[in-house]
Design a protein around this motif. Sequence first.
Motif, short mmCIF file in Angstrom:
data_model
loop_
_atom_site.label_atom_id
_atom_site.label_comp_id
_atom_site.label_asym_id
_atom_site.label_seq_id
_atom_site.Cartn_x
_atom_site.Cartn_y
_atom_site.Cartn_z
N PRO A 1 -4.72 -7.27 1.43
CA PRO A 1 -5.24 -6.16 0.62
C PRO A 1 -4.59 -4.84 1.03
N THR A 2 -4.14 -4.07 0.05
CA THR A 2 -3.48 -2.79 0.33
C THR A 2 -4.09 -1.63 -0.44
N VAL A 3 -5.01 -1.93 -1.36
CA VAL A 3 -5.63 -0.90 -2.19
C VAL A 3 -7.13 -1.15 -2.22
N SER A 4 -7.92 -0.09 -2.20
CA SER A 4 -9.37 -0.27 -2.29
C SER A 4 -9.77 -0.58 -3.73
N LEU A 5 -10.78 -1.44 -3.87
CA LEU A 5 -11.32 -1.83 -5.17
C LEU A 5 -12.83 -1.87 -5.05
N THR A 6 -13.51 -1.08 -5.88
CA THR A 6 -14.96 -1.07 -5.88
C THR A 6 -15.44 -1.41 -7.28
N VAL A 7 -16.28 -2.45 -7.39
CA VAL A 7 -16.82 -2.89 -8.66
C VAL A 7 -18.33 -2.73 -8.58
N THR A 8 -18.92 -2.02 -9.56
CA THR A 8 -20.35 -1.74 -9.52
C THR A 8 -20.98 -2.03 -10.88
N TYR A 9 -22.01 -2.88 -10.87
CA TYR A 9 -22.83 -3.14 -12.07
C TYR A 9 -24.09 -2.31 -11.93
N SER A 10 -24.31 -1.39 -12.85
CA SER A 10 -25.45 -0.48 -12.79
C SER A 10 -25.38 0.22 -11.44
N SER A 11 -26.28 -0.07 -10.53
CA SER A 11 -26.21 0.56 -9.21
C SER A 11 -25.89 -0.47 -8.12
N ARG A 12 -25.53 -1.68 -8.52
CA ARG A 12 -25.28 -2.77 -7.57
C ARG A 12 -23.79 -2.98 -7.36
N GLN A 13 -23.33 -2.70 -6.14
CA GLN A 13 -21.92 -2.90 -5.81
C GLN A 13 -21.65 -4.37 -5.54
N VAL A 14 -20.55 -4.87 -6.07
CA VAL A 14 -20.15 -6.26 -5.84
C VAL A 14 -19.53 -6.38 -4.46
N ASN A 15 -20.10 -7.27 -3.66
CA ASN A 15 -19.54 -7.63 -2.36
C ASN A 15 -19.25 -9.12 -2.40
N ASN A 16 -18.21 -9.54 -1.69
CA ASN A 16 -17.81 -10.94 -1.71
C ASN A 16 -18.98 -11.88 -1.45
N GLY A 17 -19.22 -12.78 -2.41
CA GLY A 17 -20.23 -13.81 -2.25
C GLY A 17 -21.65 -13.40 -2.60
N CYS A 18 -21.88 -12.14 -2.98
CA CYS A 18 -23.24 -11.73 -3.33
C CYS A 18 -23.64 -12.40 -4.64
N GLU A 19 -24.95 -12.48 -4.89
CA GLU A 19 -25.43 -13.06 -6.14
C GLU A 19 -25.97 -11.97 -7.04
N ILE A 20 -25.60 -12.01 -8.31
CA ILE A 20 -26.08 -11.06 -9.30
C ILE A 20 -26.60 -11.85 -10.49
N LYS A 21 -27.73 -11.45 -11.00
CA LYS A 21 -28.33 -12.15 -12.15
C LYS A 21 -27.55 -11.81 -13.42
N PRO A 22 -27.35 -12.81 -14.30
CA PRO A 22 -26.62 -12.58 -15.55
C PRO A 22 -27.20 -11.44 -16.39
N SER A 23 -28.51 -11.22 -16.33
CA SER A 23 -29.12 -10.14 -17.10
C SER A 23 -28.62 -8.76 -16.65
N ALA A 24 -28.08 -8.66 -15.43
CA ALA A 24 -27.54 -7.41 -14.93
C ALA A 24 -26.05 -7.26 -15.24
N LEU A 25 -25.49 -8.25 -15.94
CA LEU A 25 -24.04 -8.28 -16.20
C LEU A 25 -23.68 -8.04 -17.66
N LEU A 26 -24.64 -7.62 -18.46
CA LEU A 26 -24.42 -7.50 -19.90
C LEU A 26 -23.40 -6.43 -20.27
N VAL A 27 -23.35 -5.37 -19.50
CA VAL A 27 -22.42 -4.26 -19.76
C VAL A 27 -21.33 -4.30 -18.70
N SER A 28 -20.11 -3.99 -19.09
CA SER A 28 -19.00 -4.03 -18.14
C SER A 28 -19.27 -3.12 -16.94
N PRO A 29 -18.78 -3.52 -15.77
CA PRO A 29 -19.02 -2.74 -14.57
C PRO A 29 -18.14 -1.49 -14.53
N ARG A 30 -18.49 -0.59 -13.61
CA ARG A 30 -17.61 0.53 -13.29
C ARG A 30 -16.67 0.05 -12.20
#
Length: 172
Positions: free
Chosen positions: A23-52
Amino acid sequence: MARFREPLVVGRVVGDVIDMFTPTVSLTVTYSSRQVNNGCEIKPSALLVSPRVAVGGEDLRTFFTLIMTDPDAPSPSEPTFREYLHWIITDIPATTSDSFGRELVTYESPRPTVGIHRFVFTLFKQTGRQTVYPPGSRHNFNTRAFADVNGLGLPVAAVYFNAQKETGSRRR
């Protein structure tokens, strides 16, 4: 940087989706207020809109491509659609967000039906602006082959999360 790669290896993202990379560049993916971290679980109902998505980097003349796939479609035990393409954004300038890029393939929210699915975000450095072209299909997409055809090389960042079908509330 090994601490960023290890979860990708353990989660079989390296191998199933991408090759080993540094990895050479930072990448932050956030659904609503939930940041994606490797292996975390997110409910499909929180994934309806594209993340930031926020992309790092240093040179403002550098552009990136972001790819989101599900390597476990339609079922982790029989991933016959591997990989299923959910989203592609190209021409994202360094140090900005996905909103400054060009949506090449529109966002399709994850809707796993069977088992626990991995959803992988992979970031590639482009050779220039408007050098990445859309794939022919969402089904049986191949991140490695797509990167090769579009001259993207190895990833510069990646992150993934898990999701599974939500159980509905049963009413009597």
